[in-house]
Motif scaffolding. Structure first.
Motif, PDB file in Angstrom:
ATOM      1  N   VAL A 399       0.809  -1.226   0.000  1.00  0.00           N
ATOM      2  CA  VAL A 399       0.000   0.000   0.000  1.00  0.00           C
ATOM      3  C   VAL A 399       0.839   1.270   0.000  1.00  0.00           C
ATOM      4  N   GLU A 400       2.113   1.157   0.295  1.00  0.00           N
ATOM      5  CA  GLU A 400       2.957   2.361   0.321  1.00  0.00           C
ATOM      6  C   GLU A 400       2.953   3.089  -1.024  1.00  0.00           C
ATOM      7  N   PRO A 401       3.055   2.390  -2.161  1.00  0.00           N
ATOM      8  CA  PRO A 401       2.985   3.109  -3.449  1.00  0.00           C
ATOM      9  C   PRO A 401       1.638   3.790  -3.701  1.00  0.00           C
ATOM     10  N   LEU A 402       0.615   3.410  -2.964  1.00  0.00           N
ATOM     11  CA  LEU A 402      -0.693   4.042  -3.106  1.00  0.00           C
ATOM     12  C   LEU A 402      -0.799   5.343  -2.319  1.00  0.00           C
ATOM     13  N   GLY A 403       0.241   5.699  -1.583  1.00  0.00           N
ATOM     14  CA  GLY A 403       0.177   6.874  -0.724  1.00  0.00           C
ATOM     15  C   GLY A 403      -0.465   6.582   0.607  1.00  0.00           C
ATOM     16  N   LEU A 404      -0.470   5.328   1.014  1.00  0.00           N
ATOM     17  CA  LEU A 404      -1.037   4.924   2.300  1.00  0.00           C
ATOM     18  C   LEU A 404       0.091   4.438   3.199  1.00  0.00           C
ATOM     19  N   THR A 405       0.130   4.942   4.421  1.00  0.00           N
ATOM     20  CA  THR A 405       1.195   4.557   5.335  1.00  0.00           C
ATOM     21  C   THR A 405       0.654   4.373   6.741  1.00  0.00           C
ATOM     22  N   ALA A 406       1.221   3.407   7.446  1.00  0.00           N
ATOM     23  CA  ALA A 406       0.875   3.186   8.846  1.00  0.00           C
ATOM     24  C   ALA A 406       1.802   3.942   9.781  1.00  0.00           C
ATOM     25  N   ASN A 407       2.761   4.648   9.218  1.00  0.00           N
ATOM     26  CA  ASN A 407       3.708   5.419  10.037  1.00  0.00           C
ATOM     27  C   ASN A 407       3.852   6.825   9.457  1.00  0.00           C
ATOM     28  N   PRO A 408       2.789   7.600   9.444  1.00  0.00           N
ATOM     29  CA  PRO A 408       2.838   8.928   8.829  1.00  0.00           C
ATOM     30  C   PRO A 408       3.584   9.930   9.711  1.00  0.00           C
ATOM     31  N   SER A 409       4.012  11.011   9.100  1.00  0.00           N
ATOM     32  CA  SER A 409       4.555  12.117   9.884  1.00  0.00           C
ATOM     33  C   SER A 409       3.453  12.700  10.760  1.00  0.00           C
ATOM     34  N   PRO A 410       3.812  13.426  11.828  1.00  0.00           N
ATOM     35  CA  PRO A 410       2.769  14.000  12.692  1.00  0.00           C
ATOM     36  C   PRO A 410       1.778  14.876  11.952  1.00  0.00           C
ATOM     37  N   PHE A 411       2.239  15.629  10.960  1.00  0.00           N
ATOM     38  CA  PHE A 411       1.323  16.526  10.261  1.00  0.00           C
ATOM     39  C   PHE A 411       0.477  15.782   9.232  1.00  0.00           C
ATOM     40  N   ARG A 412       1.036  14.792   8.569  1.00  0.00           N
ATOM     41  CA  ARG A 412       0.206  14.005   7.661  1.00  0.00           C
ATOM     42  C   ARG A 412      -0.858  13.247   8.447  1.00  0.00           C
ATOM     43  N   ARG A 413      -0.509  12.778   9.614  1.00  0.00           N
ATOM     44  CA  ARG A 413      -1.454  12.022  10.434  1.00  0.00           C
ATOM     45  C   ARG A 413      -2.602  12.885  10.930  1.00  0.00           C
ATOM     46  N   SER A 414      -2.346  14.135  11.188  1.00  0.00           N
ATOM     47  CA  SER A 414      -3.324  14.947  11.912  1.00  0.00           C
ATOM     48  C   SER A 414      -3.920  16.078  11.090  1.00  0.00           C
ATOM     49  N   THR A 415      -3.702  16.070   9.760  1.00  0.00           N
ATOM     50  CA  THR A 415      -4.280  17.109   8.909  1.00  0.00           C
ATOM     51  C   THR A 415      -5.521  16.574   8.207  1.00  0.00           C
ATOM     52  N   MET A 416      -6.580  17.393   8.214  1.00  0.00           N
ATOM     53  CA  MET A 416      -7.829  17.077   7.529  1.00  0.00           C
ATOM     54  C   MET A 416      -8.195  18.249   6.635  1.00  0.00           C
ATOM     55  N   ALA A 417      -8.970  17.961   5.586  1.00  0.00           N
ATOM     56  CA  ALA A 417      -9.436  19.029   4.700  1.00  0.00           C
ATOM     57  C   ALA A 417     -10.788  18.649   4.133  1.00  0.00           C
ATOM     58  N   CYS A 418     -11.643  19.642   3.987  1.00  0.00           N
ATOM     59  CA  CYS A 418     -12.944  19.429   3.352  1.00  0.00           C
ATOM     60  C   CYS A 418     -12.769  19.423   1.832  1.00  0.00           C
ATOM     61  N   THR A 419     -13.881  19.346   1.110  1.00  0.00           N
ATOM     62  CA  THR A 419     -13.822  19.292  -0.351  1.00  0.00           C
ATOM     63  C   THR A 419     -13.255  20.571  -0.960  1.00  0.00           C
ATOM     64  N   GLY A 420     -13.654  21.731  -0.424  1.00  0.00           N
ATOM     65  CA  GLY A 420     -13.119  22.996  -0.902  1.00  0.00           C
ATOM     66  C   GLY A 420     -13.679  23.417  -2.243  1.00  0.00           C
ATOM     67  N   ILE A 421     -13.091  24.475  -2.800  1.00  0.00           N
ATOM     68  CA  ILE A 421     -13.642  25.122  -3.990  1.00  0.00           C
ATOM     69  C   ILE A 421     -13.536  24.255  -5.237  1.00  0.00           C
ATOM     70  N   GLU A 422     -12.743  23.206  -5.189  1.00  0.00           N
ATOM     71  CA  GLU A 422     -12.626  22.330  -6.350  1.00  0.00           C
ATOM     72  C   GLU A 422     -13.995  21.815  -6.796  1.00  0.00           C
TER      73      GLU A 422
END
Length: 558
Positions: A399-422
């Motif tokens: 799954v690592e090549p998919l951009g999925l990790t079980a050991n993320p950096s603190p900011f990757r682990r704790s950042t969320m975002a809504c859908t936004g203007i896209e």
């Protein structure tokens, strides 16, 4: 001559004022229920196309089946607040797939991937409500999408609209060794009995539910209309503590305990009682006052409990204890032992963005590791359950090549975002790409800096707080501001020091704003780096970012 006092305007409560509709939303719901639009999609709209859909269905009743028109791609944020829904809307839809408890099998995951590939241009986002959201959906394709979902045991019924929406559930329900109670039967009972029931399909506004039996408090229970939180009663055994009246948006309010203990056999009926109370007593005259939190604010928890017990349950609930936070972080990221000897693997995508390829490949990788089950989380993460411990490394490598990790950096682990203007018609600013870029910059700039517990960063495109900005360490609300030359600029208002009670903190509160502080997307990595370094330099032993942010002087927060 004496004047006659002006009669006080009613709240539009059905139980007190009667069912006469008092605003356009109530009028279209009274004219025809939202559930009935499904047949018109099948018989007419999917055959005759987008232009055949009347306004009340297009911008109203289709929500009862998880469909919103998405934003036109050529309209920037400066026009968000000035254009009407027809002008803002593209001829495509966002579709929300209702996944109660976030639970899917690997077979269902492949169905979701196939729909994404065939009908949604490969899009798929994990929302913070444990749903999957698609974009670029054509009305002509909706019947086939429904057919595929329903054949696989999934649905879009009441995924949106003034309804009981998806029920958040603990992602580790039934597998965690330290679980107090398994909420799966309660969630399944509610869905089977009440989702799609016309009796509950016209509420004053949306109704959000959450049920957990895990001590990590993993379903953000303080910001839902109703939450059942696992507790151990000293005499009655395991059950739930009842919370009501939470919600964020432009008038944030944390839920309150009613002090009532709910036995497992009472859970479904108590949920049913609360949603009917909201239906009958909720405010309907003003739509911006129609959430349950406003009724609770006026009534208070004591009266609310009294009405619930006397008018809707017919019996008194026992008094009970409050939840005791313990256990690990509520996002469940990492490799963890299950109670049956297998492991679950919690994986972090970047701000919930996945794709058809990610979902399909994940299903293959999970099955190769001995798993047949995946769960999405309220933190935009995903868990692979029932993994053979000897195949964990193979799963992580796949799954690592998919951009999925079980050991993320603190900011990757704790950042969320809504859908936004896209894609969102309400947004002023971009969110997903901005958040992803900021994560990359922070990983580079703050590598090796010990921030302690991960600092949560939530990015929202508008004031509605779909990304829960007021309860993040650093919450960012998209808006328009005046630049130095008087022109309009896109920026974020900053909220600092919010948070919900969890395993690693026993307090909860809303973030503070710093007067006049607005941060542009270009300046966002600089700002987060600056405030993080200020925290690391000034924190006291054991102090969290939220605690520091509330005591720090404004100059340190700029």
């Amino acid at each position: 001559m004496t004047s006659t006092p002006r009669q006080q305007r009613t709240h539009g409560q059905w139980a007190i004022d009667g069912p006469e509709p008092l605003n356009p939303n109530e009028e279209f719901k009274a004219a025809a229920g939202g559930l009935g639009v499904r047949q018109r999609v099948l018989d007419t709209y999917a055959r005759e196309g987008f232009d055949s859909i009347p306004a009340d269905d297009l911008h109203g009743r289709l929500r009862w089946w998880g469909l919103y028109t998405q934003r036109r791609q050529d309209i920037d944020g400066s026009r968000t607040g000035t254009l009407g829904p027809d002008e803002l809307s593209d001829r495509y839809f966002m579709m929300r797939v209702r996944l109660d408890g976030g639970a899917v099998t690997t077979g269902q995951l492949r169905t979701l991937a196939g729909i994404s590939a065939d009908f949604a241009r490969g899009t798929a986002d994990i929302s913070d409500r444990q749903n999957i959201q698609y974009h670029w959906i054509r009305i002509e394709d909706v019947p086939e999408i429904w057919a595929r979902l329903e054949a696989a045991g999934m649905q879009t019924t009441e995924a949106c609209g003034d309804t009981p929406r998806v029920i958040l559930g603990s992602p580790v329900a039934g597998i965690a060794a330290d679980e107090i109670i398994d909420p799966s039967p309660a969630i399944a009972g509610i869905v089977e009995r009440f989702i799609g029931d016309p009796e509950l399909a016209n509420l004053p506004r949306k109704f959000k539910s959450a049920i957990t039996g895990h001590p990590s408090l993993d379903v953000v229970h303080q910001i839902n209309d109703i939450s059942l939180v696992g507790v151990a009663h000293p005499e009655l055994g395991s059950g739930y503590d009842l919370w009501v009246g939470g919600g964020l948006s432009v008038a944030p309010r944390l839920a309150e305990r009613l002090g009532a203990f709910v036995r497992p056999d009472q859970a479904v009926e108590v949920w049913y009682g609360v949603v009917r109370l909201f239906r009958d007593y909720g405010y309907r005259r003003l739509r911006n006052k129609a959430r349950l939190k406003f009724l609770l604010a006026d009534w208070g928890p004591e009266r609310f409990r009294e009405v619930l017990e006397h008018e809707y349950l017919g019996y008194a609930l026992a008094d009970g204890p409050a939840p005791v936070p313990s256990g690990g972080p509520g996002d469940h990221v990492g490799v963890h032992a299950q109670k049956d000897g297998r492991v679950w693997v919690g994986l972090a995508p970047t701000v919930g963005r996945v794709s058809a390829e990610v979902l399909a490949t994940l299903a293959d990788a999970a099955e190769a590791a001995g798993s047949g089950r995946v769960r999405f989380t309220p933190q935009q993460k995903l868990l692979v359950l029932d993994v053979d411990p000897g195949r964990t490394d193979d799963l992580l490598a796949a799954v690592e090549p998919l951009g999925l990790t079980a050991n993320p950096s603190p900011f990757r682990r704790s950042t969320m975002a809504c859908t936004g203007i896209e894609f969102c018609k309400l947004a002023f600013v971009e969110t997903k790409a901005t958040a992803a870029h900021t994560i990359g910059e922070l990983e580079r700039r703050l590598e090796g800096v010990d921030v302690g517990a991960p600092i949560s960063l939530h990015v929202n495109g508008c004031p509605n707080s779909c990304a829960r900005i007021q309860v993040a360490d650093i919450g960012l609300k998209g808006q328009l501001i005046k630049g130095p030359d008087g022109s309009e600029e896109f920026a974020y208002q900053v909220h600092l020091g919010g948070g919900l009670a969890s395993a690693d903190r026993d307090d909860a509160g809303l973030g503070r704003t710093v007067r006049g502080l607005k941060v542009t997307a270009a300046d966002l990595p600089d700002y987060v780096e600056r405030v993080t370094r200020a925290f690391v330099a000034a924190r006291e032993p054991g102090e969290s970012f939220a605690q520091w942010a509330h005591r720090a002087e404004e100059g340190a927060l700029r």
